[in-house]
Design a protein around this motif. Structure first.
Motif, PDB file in Angstrom:
ATOM      1  N   VAL A 142       0.834  -1.207   0.000  1.00  0.00           N
ATOM      2  CA  VAL A 142       0.000   0.000   0.000  1.00  0.00           C
ATOM      3  C   VAL A 142       0.865   1.253   0.000  1.00  0.00           C
ATOM      4  O   VAL A 142       2.011   1.255   0.472  1.00  0.00           O
ATOM      5  N   LYS A 143       0.268   2.325  -0.534  1.00  0.00           N
ATOM      6  CA  LYS A 143       0.955   3.605  -0.668  1.00  0.00           C
ATOM      7  C   LYS A 143       0.111   4.684   0.012  1.00  0.00           C
ATOM      8  O   LYS A 143      -1.102   4.527   0.143  1.00  0.00           O
ATOM      9  N   PRO A 144       0.731   5.805   0.385  1.00  0.00           N
ATOM     10  CA  PRO A 144      -0.060   6.886   0.995  1.00  0.00           C
ATOM     11  C   PRO A 144      -1.229   7.330   0.110  1.00  0.00           C
ATOM     12  O   PRO A 144      -2.286   7.697   0.624  1.00  0.00           O
ATOM     13  N   GLU A 145      -1.057   7.262  -1.201  1.00  0.00           N
ATOM     14  CA  GLU A 145      -2.142   7.672  -2.103  1.00  0.00           C
ATOM     15  C   GLU A 145      -3.307   6.689  -2.131  1.00  0.00           C
ATOM     16  O   GLU A 145      -4.335   6.957  -2.760  1.00  0.00           O
ATOM     17  N   ASP A 146      -3.179   5.564  -1.453  1.00  0.00           N
ATOM     18  CA  ASP A 146      -4.306   4.636  -1.312  1.00  0.00           C
ATOM     19  C   ASP A 146      -5.234   5.050  -0.171  1.00  0.00           C
ATOM     20  O   ASP A 146      -6.295   4.431   0.022  1.00  0.00           O
ATOM     21  N   THR A 147      -4.851   6.058   0.581  1.00  0.00           N
ATOM     22  CA  THR A 147      -5.681   6.548   1.680  1.00  0.00           C
ATOM     23  C   THR A 147      -7.015   7.048   1.146  1.00  0.00           C
ATOM     24  O   THR A 147      -7.057   7.912   0.270  1.00  0.00           O
ATOM     25  N   ALA A 148      -8.097   6.492   1.668  1.00  0.00           N
ATOM     26  CA  ALA A 148      -9.443   6.848   1.201  1.00  0.00           C
ATOM     27  C   ALA A 148     -10.483   6.083   2.001  1.00  0.00           C
ATOM     28  O   ALA A 148     -10.150   5.155   2.752  1.00  0.00           O
ATOM     29  N   MET A 149     -11.727   6.474   1.824  1.00  0.00           N
ATOM     30  CA  MET A 149     -12.841   5.659   2.284  1.00  0.00           C
ATOM     31  C   MET A 149     -13.119   4.644   1.182  1.00  0.00           C
ATOM     32  O   MET A 149     -13.259   5.025   0.018  1.00  0.00           O
ATOM     33  N   TYR A 150     -13.199   3.379   1.560  1.00  0.00           N
ATOM     34  CA  TYR A 150     -13.424   2.310   0.597  1.00  0.00           C
ATOM     35  C   TYR A 150     -14.862   1.800   0.730  1.00  0.00           C
ATOM     36  O   TYR A 150     -15.317   1.494   1.844  1.00  0.00           O
ATOM     37  N   TYR A 151     -15.522   1.699  -0.414  1.00  0.00           N
ATOM     38  CA  TYR A 151     -16.919   1.287  -0.459  1.00  0.00           C
ATOM     39  C   TYR A 151     -17.099   0.012  -1.267  1.00  0.00           C
ATOM     40  O   TYR A 151     -16.487  -0.150  -2.329  1.00  0.00           O
ATOM     41  N   CYS A 152     -17.971  -0.831  -0.783  1.00  0.00           N
ATOM     42  CA  CYS A 152     -18.383  -2.029  -1.482  1.00  0.00           C
ATOM     43  C   CYS A 152     -19.655  -1.697  -2.277  1.00  0.00           C
ATOM     44  O   CYS A 152     -20.481  -0.904  -1.818  1.00  0.00           O
TER      45      CYS A 152
END
Length: 124
Positions: free
Chosen positions: A86-96
């Motif tokens: 994982v990378k810092p740019e993967d930071t987010a709210m993840y939705y299914c």
């Protein structure tokens, strides 16, 4: 109706791994194409990965190819997203998400159901 509940988010260091889960209930899980989306602060929601109803076809955003893997377990009615390197740019709210369609989910058009989201924060 399909209810989707995400879990598994949290704080992880860059280069680490995380596995997100999405538990589905209600209508037949196996009938729906499923997908993971993410939305970072100030940005639009974007597709991360999609999988078709029988698990035979998957798609990935270019930014996560080779690092993330989407899968589904029909016995548990659960969708997964394995996140590696994982990378810092993967930071987010993840939705299914779930959609009544033949192929894998590739956009947010035609989504029938959304989960509430799980937050992933990657520290550098």
């Amino acid at each position: 109706q399909v209810q989707l509940v995400e879990s598994g988010g949290g704080l992880v260091q860059a280069g680490g791994s995380l596995r997100l889960s999405c538990a589905a209930s209600g209508r037949t899980f196996s009938s729906y194409a499923m997908g993971w989306f993410r939305q970072a602060p100030g940005k639009e929601r974007e597709i991360v990965a999609g999988i078709n109803w029988n698990g035979g076809s998957t798609t990935y955003a270019d930014s996560v190819k080779g690092r993330f893997t989407i899968s589904r377990d029909y016995t548990k009615s659960t969708l997964y997203l394995q996140m590696n390197s994982v990378k810092p740019e993967d930071t987010a709210m993840y939705y299914c998400a779930a959609a009544w369609k033949v192929g894998p989910i590739q956009t947010n058009d035609g989504i029938d159901y959304w989960g509430e989201g799980t937050l992933v924060t990657v520290s550098s």
